[in-house]
Each structure stands twice: as structure tokens, then as C-alpha cells.
Write a protein that holds these residues in place. Structure first.
Motif: not given
Lengths: 316, 316, 316
Positions: A46-49, A112, A177-178, A273-279, A283
């Protein structure tokens, strides 16, 4: 520039950053450079940016862009030599890379790591096979051990925001978490060395990165100490390199909070990014004005456009 | 025009339809309007007409179009605020929308309803999150509760085929094996109101649409009665709104047949497509010369091209 | 040229090959021919060469190309007439083809055979339905029984490499772990007949191709005999046609080896790719200088560009 699959492929970082800045100030300034050229983007993951910014950059250059999701749209590829191909792999990378080289002028590949087979990952089997068999320049859209386009965007971003010649930059592990790859921290560490900034890497014991990459860099397991006087905090999770691909800890004491940021020299907060908020980060920090993750992501376009420019100019 | 996610975003329908008609007569008339602009199309759900017609429209305007299937090609998105992102969602919409806004000039989003969580669907969580966090205009490629691009194409089609100032238009429920969204009937009802046509909605008891949308409209559970003197029959299935997302009936007495069409004033048959033959409508009707579903689909290009034109002209 | 779904659609092969050669010598020579034209590529199956070379060819012609993976990105299509569409198929080909015809100027379709339903495969249900219901030219990107774009590339390649007017060309079956279609050998046999070359087909007993296609062609089950004096060896696996879709043998005595090639008149080795190494052909042969599979794949671009050119010129 003949290929760009590692930060080591950068000959002159200052000049590259200068090119990226020029492009940023006039992104449509070379509409003929990519004329009648095709950029092929091959994604195994996967890829967004990377996907969007690279397409955008190629369009800015007047270059056509063809995107393929290899796993779902093409044939399963064999990367081992001398195999009897009687299983599920329908095509050998030797043919695939040579064939693609005839339809495209530059090819980008995202692949990856397995995070289970250290030797294969370290060999960058997929990307290096494309380099080996392609007759056109290959760029990494993130490999098993490096994400050099991200690193160029990171260096450009720090260059724009730094207020001193040699800022203190902290690359800090943060919980997730991963199990995640080492590509981003590896390339970031390499480009910070090239930039000759004051780099400190902070992580819990057991999360040491590849020592060949980090040698000469200050490393600590005391995040608070590392943050003192920091001008930039670059947060990122990665899995263990020694106990390869394992999650040893998810210690939320390493989450970047307002309190942690208060220890710094009004540091800017960065993340690929992508970033896990509050991990990874609270915020509060991510939504604060000290967070520069959005302009950092914007620089992905100009970083890759600079690389494409160098490659296209080389080919003229 | 700053966004287009609901029929309510239309300021002046007559003027918009006029623009669409002009574009239809000269689709390549503004090749510079989209120059160096990127339209990003983000799909969470399947699409044929919307996907192709929107790409076509952007190309007509000289605009580049980047398509992404978010579920398979990107990262799983988190839409809730203040969550600890320790599950399967890798990226928050806050970052995703801001980042995409930097690579694109306009973004289109398709996100169907859950049909199980009425509150979330009514809030248009996905599309409205993009509107909230994007810094570029957002267009709906069909949301949970509206499909405004379809509605503009519908209004254009009726405008072209009507033979009287105020035709009688019947929106009729018809049977379908699966639970379907309310987006198309909602947007159609809204745009028919704006058009000031004589709209009648026919459906079996229990299939009442959102009363806020249909208030003031004639509603009946007698399909035959509704068809009398009708100039246009717009067939569509939807699931129950009150007993949210449920199929209450598949009564094939509601299928549009030749006999039903004989009750009308030589009405034209319309449907947004895809259409289930011999469920929604008989082969005989769909293949008759009174069926205008194909030119109706053709108008999707000019509807979205009109919207893109309004947005691009606004940005100049 | 109004459609191109079989080798039988070629009116004048010599003239077509000449066009392809001209295009190859100047691929960007007609940048206005495709202006404001859209090529739609619809894939029901994986593709690497066809996907990329066709996109490349359309871009060379100044034509925009829209790619759709119908199975994952669109709606499941119904191809049977007079069905009550109450199952999983959401849209009928009648509407889909007519609608796509309005957004595109040419449409390409890839649809592999079932290899279980011979009648349906022989009818080319998918591609012929597009031909039947589309109002624009349809090209096959590989159908159930033919792969005509591959055949044009093959003929162009032999034309370039042959050293005598009428070379001996051997189409030989070779082992493969999976049941494969007959499309490539069928189209190759047809175009070799058109070329009036000396074609010999070699395969184990039971692997007879459709006799209507091979009638008049020398057929043998003695591969060694066939290879004598051969100028071109075209290897390909296919499943049984009589015992439809079955694998009768995986006899590795049929693998193309150095020893086998030594029987020939310094023959060139050809394959359409993807190729299974050490099943179809040994590494030694495929990596030798007699292998022309890579330039053969390169000719895919010029073959399809020639076809698109014929269609676009026709439409002017």
C-alpha cells in the motif's frame, strides 16, 4: 543520476536540496523535460503519499505515469535464480524487468521487507533485482531497508525550518501495535549524517538499528535526556533489528506528549506518516503548531520531482 | 463553488444546467481551464459510470486525474476523534485529507452508507470528514445519503426530453435482491424540487424516505395511480429508511413493465444504472425507445464537467 | 478497421506490419491522432505486457488511457439474455457496453476462457458481447480463444529476424504446471498462415488445437523431427482442446533445451511471456543470444499502436 534506491546514491545533497527548493518555487517550470517519457510505478504494498506525490511530480514535469499494483493486477514474480518454475510464480523478474524497461523510461518500485527473512530483506532482493535486470533507471518507492525519497523530503523540510546552521535532531522510537520496517529510520539516519546535523537516536534497549548505519551517531535509551535542546523531534516506530522483526515493547512512556515536547528547544515535530494518534504521538502534539508533518508530506512531491529531474537531465 | 457534496450546494440550478448544456455542445472548449491541475478520485466502493465519466470530464478540461482505491491501495483510515490508534486503522482522516489536499486541486470521494449505523450514515462521516479537513474543494462521487452528480445528470436529461414546462415526474421504488442506499432517490427528490417539476414518489408502505427530504412532495403507495399522466418514470430501489437498511418487500408487482408504462403519458423511462433487468424493469421497457437510461448516463460526463468548471473558475 | 478481436479482422497483414515498422522507427510521429480521444482498457484478468504496452502506445499517439479492473473496481456483469437479475450480477453487459461507449472512443477488453465451458469460451461471450453492444471499436486484449495483438507483435518480430523469404516456424507445446488457454497458439497459427510461412505445430498426442484453425498445417508429435531446419521456435503451453481444459501430460522431454535448439537451423527462440523457466524452456536457452523474447515483447507496443492508428484513421 542513474538510479535512486538508497540515500547512498546522492552525490551532492546540498545541490539536490537546492534543486528541490527551486522546483518547489516553480513546480511547472520544466514542462518539456518529461515529454514523451513514461514513469512506471510498481507497487507490491500500500501507498498513499508516495503514490500520489510521485504521480503529481511526474505530471508537473510533463511526464506520463502508469501505475500498477503488481500483486493484484500482474503476475506473481519469481526472484530466485535457477528454479524450476512449477509453482505459483508465473514470471521471472529477469523477463519482467527487461520488458518493463522497454515500455517505461524510469521505473519506481515499492517492496516492503518480510521482517522474517533478514538476509533477504538486507539484500533488497526485489528492488535490487529490478536494478540488476532493468535497462532504465530504478527509483525506490520504499524498499526493505531504505526509503530514500522520504529522506530527501525530510532533509528539505529541516532545511526550511531550521534556525541554526547545525540543529539538534532527535530520531526517537515510539510505540506502535504492529511490527514495522527499518526503512524510514535507516534512510533518515543516513541523510542526517550527510547533512552533518547533530543527530541523536533514542530508543528502548533492544531496538538498536543496523550498527553499520548508526555508527558514529549518539544513541541513547533515555528519551527525556535526548529531547533536551532538541530542535527537531522525528518520531517513528520500528521493530527490533537484532531480534529481527519482533516487537519487544509497546511502552507508552515513549509516546510523544506535550510534556515530552516541553523538554526541547521549541522543537518541531516530524513524522513520515501514516501516524498512529495517541500511540506514536498525542493528539495535542500532532495538532499543535509545532507539528510540521503536513508540510513535510508536501515536500514529498518536490523531493521526487528533484530526483526525476536529475534522472531525466542525465538522460539527455 | 467551494464544494459539491449535496444538491443543496447548488446555488443556481438553471445556470448550472445551462453550463452543462454548453459543455455538451463543445466538450473540449476549455482545454486550458484544468491545465496543471490534478483531480484526485478516491473510491471506497465500486464504480463504473462515476469513475469513467469523471475521468473523461477532467481530461476534457485538460486536467490530470489520479484514481485511488483507498481500501486496497492505501491505508485503512480512522474517522473517530480522540482514539488511541492501536487497532487496524493506520492513518487518521485528519492527516490523509490534509496530505491529499497538497497533491491535488480537487478531490472526489465515493463512500457508500453502512446501512446499519443510521446516525453515522446521516452524518456523512466519510465525505464530511474530507470536507472538514481538506484545504481543497471536495466533490461527492456518491456519499451515504446523496449522489448529487447523478442528480445533475438527471435534471439535465429531463430538461432535454421534457415537452412541457412542468412535466410530471414519478420516482418509483422497484424490487431488488439487495439492500440499497437512499443516496440516489434523496438527491433526485431534492433536485426535482429545485426544478419545480410535478414530483410524485411511489413506494410500498414502509419504504418512506427521510421525511425532511420529501416534505411537500406527493407520496403514494399506489404505483398505478402515480403513473397516470406521468411524463417521466424514474425507477430505483432503496431499502427501508425507518427500519433502517432492511428489505421489507421484493414485491414484483412493482417491477416496471410495459403494462405499467401504458398507464403513463408516453413517459420516458429513467434509471441511474446499474439496473437489475426483470427485477427493477422488464427487458421490454428497458430495450424500448422510451428508455433514456443510456443518454442519461452520457450526461454524467457533462454534469461533472459543469461542476468541475464551476470549481475551477471559482479558483481563478 | 472497425474492431480488432481476432486475426481474421486483419485485411492486409503486410500493410499492417509496415505500419507497425514505421511507428517503431518514429513512435511519437502522430501526436495529434489521439488528441481528445480516450482508450478504455477493461481487465477481467491479470496483465503486464498488454496493460503497459497498450497504455504506452496510446500515450505515444496523444490519446488518454483509462484503465479499469472490472472484477474489483466495477460491478459484476451479467452476460445472459432474458435473465431475472436477482443474484450477484449487478449490471447487464447491454447497459455497461453502451455506457462505456459514451465515455471512451475505443475500448479494449481482456477476458480469459473458463476452460470448463467450451461452448461459452468458443462463443467469446465476453468480448463478443462488447462488440455487439458497444457503439465504438472494440479491441481484444486477449480473449478466450484468441490473442490477436500478441500475434501481430509475433509476426512483426519474425519479419525483423527472418533471413529468408519463407522461414520454417515451429509452434511447439511445452510443459506447464497449470491449465492454460489456447488463445496465443490459435492466433499465432492464424497469423503464420496469413504470413505464408512454413508452419509446423508440434505437441504430444491429445493436445490437438481446434482443427478449424490448424487445418492445412503440418502437425506432428515428434518435437525433434519438427525442430530440424527450423528458423524460429515458438514455445507455448496449452491445455487439451478435445478433453477441454485438461492437463494430459507435463512431459519435461518437451522442455526446450540447448540440445533441442541444436537440432534447428540456428533458430531464434520466441515466447509470448510470462514464461516458466526450466519448465517451458531452460535458463540456458532463454538467456542465450538466440532468445528474442525481450524484443518480441517490445514489439507489443508497436503492434497495438499500429492497430490503434488504423482505428483512429478510420474514424477521421
Amino acid at each position: 543520476m542513474k538510479k535512486f534506491t538508497t540515500v547512498d546514491d546522492i552525490n551532492d545533497l546540498d545541490e539536490l536540496i537546492l534543486t528541490a527548493k527551486k522546483i518547489k518555487s516553480d513546480p511547472f517550470g520544466s514542462p518539456e523535460l518529461g515529454k514523451n517519457k513514461v514513469l512506471g510505478l510498481l507497487f507490491f504494498n500500500p501507498s498513499l503519499r508516495t503514490r500520489l506525490s510521485t504521480q503529481k511530480a511526474s505530471l508537473n514535469l510533463g511526464m506520463d505515469c502508469i501505475v500498477m499494483n503488481l500483486n493484484t493486477e500482474g503476475w506473481s514474480l519469481e526472484f530466485e535464480d535457477r528454479t524450476v518454475m512449477d509453482g505459483n510464480k508465473a514470471e521471472h523478474i529477469k523477463e519482467a524487468a527487461q520488458v518493463i524497461s522497454q515500455y517505461c523510461d524510469i521505473v519506481g518500485v515499492r517492496s516492503f521487507p518480510t521482517l522474517t527473512d533478514k538476509e533477504k530483506d538486507e539484500a533488497e532482493q526485489v528492488i535490487n533485482s529490478f536494478v540488476k535486470y532493468s535497462s532504465i533507471p530504478v527509483i525506490s518507492l520504499e524498499g526493505a531497508t531504505e526509503h530514500p525519497l522520504q529522506a530527501v523530503a525530510d532533509a528539505l523540510t529541516i532545511q526550511e525550518y531550521k534556525t541554526k546552521r547545525k540543529p539538534k535532531v532527535v530520531l526517537t522510537w515510539a510505540p506502535h501495535p504492529k511490527a514495522l520496517p527499518h526503512a524510514v529510520p535507516n534512510s533518515f539516519a543516513k541523510i542526517m549524517k550527510l547533512s552533518k546535523y547533530d543527530l541523536v537516536i533514542a530508543h528502548p534497549k533492544g531496538y538498536e538499528l543496523n550498527p553499520e548505519i548508526t555508527k558514529g551517531t549518539t544513541i541513547t535509551d533515555n528519551q527525556d535526556e535526548a529531547f533536551k535542546n532538541a530542535d527537531f523531534i522525528y518520531a517513528k516506530n520500528w521493530s527490533s533489528y537484532n531480534d529481527y522483526g519482533k516487537i519487544l515493547s509497546n511502552d507508552t512512556n515513549w509516546t510523544i506528549t506535550k510534556e515530552k515536547m516541553a523538554l526541547t528547544n521549541n522543537a518541531k515535530f516530524m513524522h513520515c506518516l501514516p501516524v498512529r494518534r495517541n500511540m506514536i504521538v498525542s493528539d495535542e502534539v500532532l495538532d499543535s503548531e509545532d507539528s510540521i508533518v503536513i508540510p513535510q508530506a508536501n515536500n514529498r512531491t518536490f523531493a521526487v520531482q528533484a530526483i526525476l529531474t536529475k534522472i531525466l537531465e542525465n538522460g539527455k
